[in-house]
Design a protein around this motif. Sequence first.
Motif, PDB file in Angstrom:
ATOM      1  N   ASN A   1       0.796  -1.221   0.000  1.00 30.01           N
ATOM      2  CA  ASN A   1       0.000   0.000   0.000  1.00 30.01           C
ATOM      3  C   ASN A   1       0.829   1.272   0.000  1.00 30.01           C
ATOM      4  O   ASN A   1       0.285   2.370   0.043  1.00 30.01           O
ATOM      5  N   GLY A   2       2.155   1.118  -0.019  1.00 31.46           N
ATOM      6  CA  GLY A   2       3.023   2.287  -0.153  1.00 31.46           C
ATOM      7  C   GLY A   2       3.085   3.166   1.074  1.00 31.46           C
ATOM      8  O   GLY A   2       2.899   4.385   0.983  1.00 31.46           O
ATOM      9  N   HIS A   3       3.400   2.563   2.224  1.00 30.48           N
ATOM     10  CA  HIS A   3       3.522   3.325   3.466  1.00 30.48           C
ATOM     11  C   HIS A   3       4.942   3.187   4.017  1.00 30.48           C
ATOM     12  O   HIS A   3       5.203   2.385   4.923  1.00 30.48           O
ATOM     13  N   PRO A   4       5.901   3.959   3.476  1.00 29.06           N
ATOM     14  CA  PRO A   4       7.304   3.812   3.882  1.00 29.06           C
ATOM     15  C   PRO A   4       7.557   4.133   5.354  1.00 29.06           C
ATOM     16  O   PRO A   4       8.481   3.577   5.955  1.00 29.06           O
ATOM     17  N   GLU A   5       6.735   5.021   5.957  1.00 29.84           N
ATOM     18  CA  GLU A   5       6.923   5.332   7.378  1.00 29.84           C
ATOM     19  C   GLU A   5       6.652   4.099   8.235  1.00 29.84           C
ATOM     20  O   GLU A   5       7.357   3.832   9.204  1.00 29.84           O
ATOM     21  N   VAL A   6       5.611   3.346   7.867  1.00 27.08           N
ATOM     22  CA  VAL A   6       5.312   2.111   8.585  1.00 27.08           C
ATOM     23  C   VAL A   6       6.414   1.089   8.346  1.00 27.08           C
ATOM     24  O   VAL A   6       6.846   0.383   9.266  1.00 27.08           O
ATOM     25  N   VAL A   7       6.883   0.995   7.108  1.00 29.32           N
ATOM     26  CA  VAL A   7       7.972   0.068   6.786  1.00 29.32           C
ATOM     27  C   VAL A   7       9.202   0.383   7.632  1.00 29.32           C
ATOM     28  O   VAL A   7       9.826  -0.514   8.210  1.00 29.32           O
ATOM     29  N   THR A   8       9.538   1.657   7.735  1.00 27.23           N
ATOM     30  CA  THR A   8      10.694   2.074   8.537  1.00 27.23           C
ATOM     31  C   THR A   8      10.522   1.674   9.996  1.00 27.23           C
ATOM     32  O   THR A   8      11.457   1.149  10.627  1.00 27.23           O
ATOM     33  N   LEU A   9       9.335   1.906  10.540  1.00 28.98           N
ATOM     34  CA  LEU A   9       9.072   1.528  11.933  1.00 28.98           C
ATOM     35  C   LEU A   9       9.221   0.026  12.140  1.00 28.98           C
ATOM     36  O   LEU A   9       9.863  -0.423  13.107  1.00 28.98           O
ATOM     37  N   LEU A  10       8.651  -0.761  11.240  1.00 25.40           N
ATOM     38  CA  LEU A  10       8.722  -2.220  11.369  1.00 25.40           C
ATOM     39  C   LEU A  10      10.159  -2.705  11.268  1.00 25.40           C
ATOM     40  O   LEU A  10      10.573  -3.624  11.991  1.00 25.40           O
ATOM     41  N   VAL A  11      10.930  -2.102  10.374  1.00 24.08           N
ATOM     42  CA  VAL A  11      12.350  -2.468  10.238  1.00 24.08           C
ATOM     43  C   VAL A  11      13.104  -2.116  11.512  1.00 24.08           C
ATOM     44  O   VAL A  11      13.933  -2.899  11.999  1.00 24.08           O
ATOM     45  N   GLU A  12      12.827  -0.942  12.074  1.00 25.05           N
ATOM     46  CA  GLU A  12      13.473  -0.537  13.320  1.00 25.05           C
ATOM     47  C   GLU A  12      13.127  -1.477  14.466  1.00 25.05           C
ATOM     48  O   GLU A  12      13.937  -1.682  15.381  1.00 25.05           O
TER      49      GLU A  12
END
Length: 262
Positions: free
Chosen positions: A93-104
């Motif tokens: 869905n194109g949510h890079p902020e969520v992706v960044t949080l999950l990676v962190e």
Amino acid sequence: MKRVWGFGREKGLSPLGSASGLQRQGRGVRQENNRTDNLLLGYHVRDRDLRKIHKAACVGNVAQVQQILLLGENGVDDRDKMNRTALHLACANGHPEVVTLLVERKCHLNLCDHEKRTALMKAVQCQEEECVNILLENGADPNIRDVSGNTALHYAAFGDNISIIEKLLLYNANTEARNKDNFTPLLVAVNENKQQIVEVLGEKAANIHAEDKLKRTAFMLAVNYDATNVVRLLLQQGIDPFPHDVYGWATDEYANIKGFNL
């Protein structure tokens, strides 16, 4: 009489079909009867299939994802009923902020959904370049194969984003990976008449002589689908213009049937 394969494909449909899993579908998210119907490139999402973290990731609610993780309501790698993680849904869905949080929060980057697709594959398939970059820069594997044998580079070759192709190649995506139809990413690009992608893959030493499971070469595919510029490019790169497929058809016979002037 020799058998003819592949002529007269229906306009707008991939001749790879469902067997290779590279269909082009609609994009968008809509609410209907208190459920989320996400038709974005193969993910049909319903509330009853999801946990809290998946719902929040799907709509890009970073604060809610963070709160769910802090309270321990769901784990970072919890699966929904289709075996998707929050990372899959955030990427699709194109949510890079969520992706960044999950990676962190140390999510596993290479987990697969029910079709054995990673979050990176979904990000590439949905042309979400920022998500692709985050995943690759944090160690996502670009060479995992899905249920149809496709890698992230196959999906990129089916798309239109050259920079995603280049990013995958920078992180050692395998140009010679073959799906269940024996298509390499180059053959996918030729099949879709993507001249720029063919050029980029050719520059990275992709094998222009690769054959699919019917022994059709990139040149045959380009001739068959009237891809004039790709034909010219392949000839410039030194491809053999006179091979035969599994049925004994030569490239000039493909050309004659299609009215293509070699």
